[in-house]
Design a protein around this motif. Structure first.
Motif, PDB file in Angstrom:
ATOM      1  N   LEU A   1       0.984  -1.336  -0.060  1.00  0.00           N
ATOM      2  CA  LEU A   1      -0.053   0.034  -0.219  1.00  0.00           C
ATOM      3  C   LEU A   1       1.091   1.164   0.078  1.00  0.00           C
ATOM      4  O   LEU A   1       0.012   2.386   0.010  1.00  0.00           O
ATOM      5  N   THR A   2       1.648   0.998   0.926  1.00  0.00           N
ATOM      6  CA  THR A   2       2.382   2.689   0.457  1.00  0.00           C
ATOM      7  C   THR A   2       3.495   2.837  -1.110  1.00  0.00           C
ATOM      8  O   THR A   2       2.827   4.758  -0.651  1.00  0.00           O
ATOM      9  N   ARG A   3       3.372   2.441  -2.001  1.00  0.00           N
ATOM     10  CA  ARG A   3       3.630   2.553  -2.625  1.00  0.00           C
ATOM     11  C   ARG A   3       2.682   3.408  -3.765  1.00  0.00           C
ATOM     12  O   ARG A   3       2.734   4.311  -4.824  1.00  0.00           O
ATOM     13  N   ILE A   4       1.256   2.601  -3.341  1.00  0.00           N
ATOM     14  CA  ILE A   4       0.227   3.834  -3.553  1.00  0.00           C
ATOM     15  C   ILE A   4       0.312   5.585  -2.772  1.00  0.00           C
ATOM     16  O   ILE A   4      -0.788   6.158  -3.117  1.00  0.00           O
ATOM     17  N   LEU A   5       0.474   5.165  -1.309  1.00  0.00           N
ATOM     18  CA  LEU A   5      -0.113   6.626  -0.731  1.00  0.00           C
ATOM     19  C   LEU A   5       1.039   7.054  -1.017  1.00  0.00           C
ATOM     20  O   LEU A   5       0.827   8.896  -0.531  1.00  0.00           O
ATOM     21  N   GLU A   6       2.332   6.884  -1.627  1.00  0.00           N
ATOM     22  CA  GLU A   6       3.245   7.417  -1.859  1.00  0.00           C
ATOM     23  C   GLU A   6       3.208   8.656  -2.958  1.00  0.00           C
ATOM     24  O   GLU A   6       3.938   9.346  -3.647  1.00  0.00           O
ATOM     25  N   ARG A   7       1.530   8.019  -3.804  1.00  0.00           N
ATOM     26  CA  ARG A   7       1.289   9.465  -5.180  1.00  0.00           C
ATOM     27  C   ARG A   7       0.621  10.986  -4.997  1.00  0.00           C
ATOM     28  O   ARG A   7      -0.237  11.104  -5.345  1.00  0.00           O
ATOM     29  N   ALA A   8       0.926  10.624  -3.352  1.00  0.00           N
ATOM     30  CA  ALA A   8      -0.212  11.642  -2.214  1.00  0.00           C
ATOM     31  C   ALA A   8       0.408  12.871  -1.529  1.00  0.00           C
ATOM     32  O   ALA A   8       1.628  12.351  -0.893  1.00  0.00           O
ATOM     33  N   PRO A   9       1.102  13.598  -2.503  1.00  0.00           N
ATOM     34  CA  PRO A   9       1.677  14.875  -2.058  1.00  0.00           C
ATOM     35  C   PRO A   9       1.738  14.714  -0.313  1.00  0.00           C
ATOM     36  O   PRO A   9       0.698  14.372   0.071  1.00  0.00           O
ATOM     37  N   GLY A  10       2.890  15.500   0.440  1.00  0.00           N
ATOM     38  CA  GLY A  10       2.343  15.024   1.757  1.00  0.00           C
ATOM     39  C   GLY A  10       2.764  13.754   2.083  1.00  0.00           C
ATOM     40  O   GLY A  10       2.969  13.646   3.759  1.00  0.00           O
ATOM     41  N   VAL A  11       2.400  12.921   1.603  1.00  0.00           N
ATOM     42  CA  VAL A  11       2.937  11.093   2.745  1.00  0.00           C
ATOM     43  C   VAL A  11       4.231  10.741   2.662  1.00  0.00           C
ATOM     44  O   VAL A  11       5.046  11.061   1.308  1.00  0.00           O
ATOM     45  N   THR A  12       4.985  10.659   3.751  1.00  0.00           N
ATOM     46  CA  THR A  12       6.270   9.960   3.611  1.00  0.00           C
ATOM     47  C   THR A  12       6.028   8.646   4.566  1.00  0.00           C
ATOM     48  O   THR A  12       4.706   8.522   5.525  1.00  0.00           O
ATOM     49  N   ILE A  13       6.859   8.030   4.814  1.00  0.00           N
ATOM     50  CA  ILE A  13       6.569   5.983   4.873  1.00  0.00           C
ATOM     51  C   ILE A  13       7.742   5.742   5.560  1.00  0.00           C
ATOM     52  O   ILE A  13       9.126   6.445   5.141  1.00  0.00           O
ATOM     53  N   SER A  14       7.869   5.285   6.945  1.00  0.00           N
ATOM     54  CA  SER A  14       9.104   4.282   7.791  1.00  0.00           C
ATOM     55  C   SER A  14       7.958   3.138   7.557  1.00  0.00           C
ATOM     56  O   SER A  14       7.472   3.052   8.353  1.00  0.00           O
ATOM     57  N   ARG A  15       9.393   2.391   7.678  1.00  0.00           N
ATOM     58  CA  ARG A  15       8.879   1.248   7.736  1.00  0.00           C
ATOM     59  C   ARG A  15      10.386   0.009   9.033  1.00  0.00           C
ATOM     60  O   ARG A  15      10.929   0.196   8.495  1.00  0.00           O
ATOM     61  N   ASN A  16       9.480  -0.979   9.349  1.00  0.00           N
ATOM     62  CA  ASN A  16      10.525  -2.047  10.942  1.00  0.00           C
ATOM     63  C   ASN A  16      10.560  -2.948   9.186  1.00  0.00           C
ATOM     64  O   ASN A  16      10.542  -4.525   9.992  1.00  0.00           O
ATOM     65  N   GLY A  17      11.292  -3.567   8.473  1.00  0.00           N
ATOM     66  CA  GLY A  17      11.028  -4.075   7.653  1.00  0.00           C
ATOM     67  C   GLY A  17      10.659  -4.056   6.562  1.00  0.00           C
ATOM     68  O   GLY A  17      10.615  -2.855   5.887  1.00  0.00           O
ATOM     69  N   GLY A  18      10.154  -5.454   5.914  1.00  0.00           N
ATOM     70  CA  GLY A  18       9.461  -5.498   4.827  1.00  0.00           C
ATOM     71  C   GLY A  18       7.707  -6.041   4.887  1.00  0.00           C
ATOM     72  O   GLY A  18       7.189  -4.833   5.818  1.00  0.00           O
ATOM     73  N   ILE A  19       7.333  -5.891   3.993  1.00  0.00           N
ATOM     74  CA  ILE A  19       5.776  -5.986   3.730  1.00  0.00           C
ATOM     75  C   ILE A  19       5.660  -6.680   5.034  1.00  0.00           C
ATOM     76  O   ILE A  19       5.905  -7.815   5.189  1.00  0.00           O
ATOM     77  N   GLY A  20       4.214  -5.820   5.278  1.00  0.00           N
ATOM     78  CA  GLY A  20       3.836  -6.427   6.740  1.00  0.00           C
ATOM     79  C   GLY A  20       4.595  -6.645   8.390  1.00  0.00           C
ATOM     80  O   GLY A  20       4.093  -6.424   9.634  1.00  0.00           O
ATOM     81  N   SER A  21       5.376  -5.985   8.126  1.00  0.00           N
ATOM     82  CA  SER A  21       5.945  -4.899   9.117  1.00  0.00           C
ATOM     83  C   SER A  21       5.707  -3.698   9.525  1.00  0.00           C
ATOM     84  O   SER A  21       5.160  -3.310   9.097  1.00  0.00           O
ATOM     85  N   PHE A  22       5.958  -3.495  11.008  1.00  0.00           N
ATOM     86  CA  PHE A  22       5.212  -2.047  11.068  1.00  0.00           C
ATOM     87  C   PHE A  22       5.971  -1.091  10.442  1.00  0.00           C
ATOM     88  O   PHE A  22       6.272  -0.634  10.129  1.00  0.00           O
ATOM     89  N   THR A  23       4.523   0.040   9.584  1.00  0.00           N
ATOM     90  CA  THR A  23       4.401   0.790   8.749  1.00  0.00           C
ATOM     91  C   THR A  23       3.994   2.163   9.625  1.00  0.00           C
ATOM     92  O   THR A  23       2.749   1.775   9.967  1.00  0.00           O
ATOM     93  N   ALA A  24       4.681   3.316   9.749  1.00  0.00           N
ATOM     94  CA  ALA A  24       4.175   3.815  10.447  1.00  0.00           C
ATOM     95  C   ALA A  24       3.869   5.190   8.792  1.00  0.00           C
ATOM     96  O   ALA A  24       4.981   5.592   7.907  1.00  0.00           O
TER      97      ALA A  24
END
Length: 616
Positions: free
Chosen positions: A60-83
């Motif tokens: 989902l993060t690759r889609i959210l990054e298509r909106a300006p102002g949205v940034t992501i941090s993640r503790n590993g791969g898909i399924g890991s805690f994602t902020a």
């Protein structure tokens, strides 16, 4: 330099209008009301199913990054805690709604939603509102609101994908509808990956497996009255790394986290055209179990929220309208180390507005009463004015608040004197056209924003202190200790220079700082941009390229641990074999960039994926 030369060649050669969505996609609910994008002064991005499918994959993060102002941090791969952060907010200050249900984990220390547990496989639409909006939504809507809608369509759709790190995903959705009777639909997803080591220094792969079911039902009792029910269940298992003895540094472990999420809602809608009223009951359960390699439980948590709400819209005369609503929420939690507590909150709001010709405006007020901290009042207003055909000026001001979580209040680290976090946000923007570009070949928008947040709740260490707030709290506690400010500019441009070509670029500059110390807030990059291009050389073939550029940031509040900036590049394509069958594939992180969004945690390298879709 070779990266950018390659990018230039690729974008020139790879330039489906993935933005094309049906007309209903421009009607949004992320504002808390039913409204068309052009009638709100708030900054909202709508991403429909065609764009979601064109981006491809479960992440989902690759889609959210298509909106300006949205940034992501993640503790590993898909399924890991994602902020997910919006305009430099805390991850827990973003309200998340799935199919009309608020899904925050009320047992989590800060009460946010872990986006590692939400995949894009069966999503129909995403709406991202940027800015404080507690006037309508109440608690948690400080940074913004993300509304996700799963598929509820007639017919049968299915897709499957396989790729790098032995990753497999599939989704099947179907529905039956009748214009006089109603709708019944169901979707199911499965995702599995061997993954890679969450600890950047580790060698053991950490996998993730999840299955989910979504159900939708509507029954029309008359042309004005309907009843509905929705439910979602997701169950996942994630291999996690930790901080084992004797070094207590991030390293490989055999630990596993199991997460079960059950949400649902049921209610009724009455709609005469001039009067719209919706009444519903909803609930959200999140259960987590952390297990050591031996199978012993190392941590458990259970969080539940139950909610009754009434929302309405009345158009008494012509362009005048009145939005109103009230709700009551009960929340409870318990963990392996806490016997559990519960609390209650009640809120009501009213918002007046006018939507007439070129001008739209809304102003509203909300009052909330929380059993633990008392009363909170929120104000909000927005305006939109079409200064000339296609050109629209937008402005909004909004207040937000976030109630202290049950963990922050009642756990061994709790503080019953906490006040709610409070924010005030402003933005001013100019937009041309519509992002769907079904009416004009160009869409552009520029927005200036600022958000001030007071009483931000942080963990206060009591190391070496035994007085004041640290009395009888040897390990620390929570306190209202921080004031923060985020300000910047967002820019977005989409163009269709030809029927077969779509180009897009979005950029956000965000200056997020702790106003007490003057230091940058952790994991808030100042610059983030996405550049994308799509080309249809023939009607049945689409080629696409996406570049994500993120500047450096700091991993900690003291600005002592640096996270370097990074650029990732993805190539993707699809082939419509027939009207019902499509083949697709992509190569993610083509440059095999090594980077981190959270210090010590690895990210995925280069990976190829192929798949197929079927629509009946």
């Amino acid at each position: 330099m070779h990266k950018y030369l390659f990018l230039g060649v690729s974008l020139a050669a790879v330039a489906t209008p993935a933005l094309a969505q049906d007309e209903a996609a421009i009607t949004v609910t992320a504002t808390g009301t039913r409204i068309e994008v052009e009638d709100t002064g708030q900054a909202v991005t709508v991403i429909g199913m065609e764009e979601i499918e064109a981006v491809q994959g479960a992440d989902l993060t690759r889609i959210l990054e298509r909106a300006p102002g949205v940034t992501i941090s993640r503790n590993g791969g898909i399924g890991s805690f994602t902020a997910v952060r919006i305009r430099g907010s805390q991850a827990e200050q973003v309200l998340t709604v799935i199919d009309g249900v608020r899904v925050a984990d009320v047992a989590a220390p800060s009460g946010g939603f872990d986006y590692g547990n939400l995949l894009s496989l069966d999503l129909d639409k995403l709406e991202i509102l940027r800015g404080s909006n507690s006037t309508i939504w109440g608690s948690d809507a400080i940074g913004g609101v993300v509304v996700a809608s799963t598929r509820a369509q007639s017919g049968l759709r299915a897709s499957a994908e396989y790729g790098a790190r032995d990753t497999f995903s599939t989704v099947v959705s179907g529905g039956l509808s009748d214009a006089e009777t109603g709708f019944l639909g169901l979707s199911g997803t499965w995702f599995s990956t061997d993954g890679f080591s969450a600890a950047e220094a580790g060698t053991e792969a950490d996998g993730f497996h999840q299955w989910a079911l979504n159900g939708h039902a509507r029954y029309y009792l008359s042309d004005r009255f309907e009843v509905f029910a929705r439910s979602r269940y997701a169950e996942g298992e994630l291999d996690i790394d930790g901080f084992p003895a004797p070094t207590f540094t991030l390293a490989d472990t055999d630990d596993v986290q199991e997460t079960r999420q059950l949400t649902g809602s049921t209610g009724a809608v009455y709609d005469t055209g001039s009067l719209f009223v919706s009444a519903a009951y909803s609930f959200a359960d999140t259960d987590r179990d952390n297990l050591a390699g031996s199978g012993a439980q190392t941590f458990t948590s259970k969080g539940r929220s139950d909610r009754l709400e009434l929302r309405g819209e009345w158009r008494p005369i012509g362009p005048l309208l009145l939005h109103f609503g009230a709700e009551n929420e009960w929340t409870s939690y318990e963990t392996l180390f806490d016997v559990g507590e519960d609390t209650r909150s009640t809120g009501a709001y009213v918002q007046g507005g006018i939507e007439w010709n070129a001008i739209s405006g809304h102003i509203g007020l909300r009052v909330d009463d929380h059993a633990d901290f008392g009363t909170a009042v929120s104000f909000g207003a927005d305006a939109s004015y079409e200064v000339s055909p296609g050109w629209r000026v937008r402005a909004s001001v909004g207040e937000g608040f976030k109630a202290p979580t049950l963990f922050q209040l009642y756990s061994d680290y709790g503080n019953l004197t906490l006040d709610p976090e409070q924010s005030t946000s402003f933005d001013l923007g100019l937009a041309y056209g519509e992002r769907t570009m079904d009416r004009r070949p160009v869409y552009g928008a520029v927005t200036l924003f600022q958000r001030n947040t007071d009483n931000q709740i942080e963990f206060a260490s009591c190391f070496g202190r035994t007085d004041g707030i640290c009395t009888n709290r040897p390990f620390g506690t929570y306190d209202n200790i921080t004031r923060s400010r985020a300000r910047g500019v967002e820019a977005e441009l989409w163009a269709r220079p030809a029927d077969t070509v779509t180009l897009g670029a979005l950029y956000a500059f965000t200056d997020a700082e702790n106003r007490d110390t003057g230091l940058m807030l952790a994991r808030r990059p100042r610059h983030a941009a996405t550049v994308t291009a799509e080309l249809r050389p023939v009607e049945t073939v689409m080629l696409g390229a996406d570049l994500r550029i993120v500047s450096g940031s700091f991993d900690d509040a003291f600005n002592s641990v640096r996270l370097d900036g990074y650029e990732t590049f993805t190539l993707r394509g699809s082939w419509d074999v027939s009207e019902r069958v499509q083949l697709f594939g992509r190569i993610e992180n083509l440059w095999d960039e090594e980077y981190q969004t959270a210090a010590g945690y690895g990210t995925a390298g280069r990976g190829a994926h192929i798949g197929a879709r079927l629509a009946l």
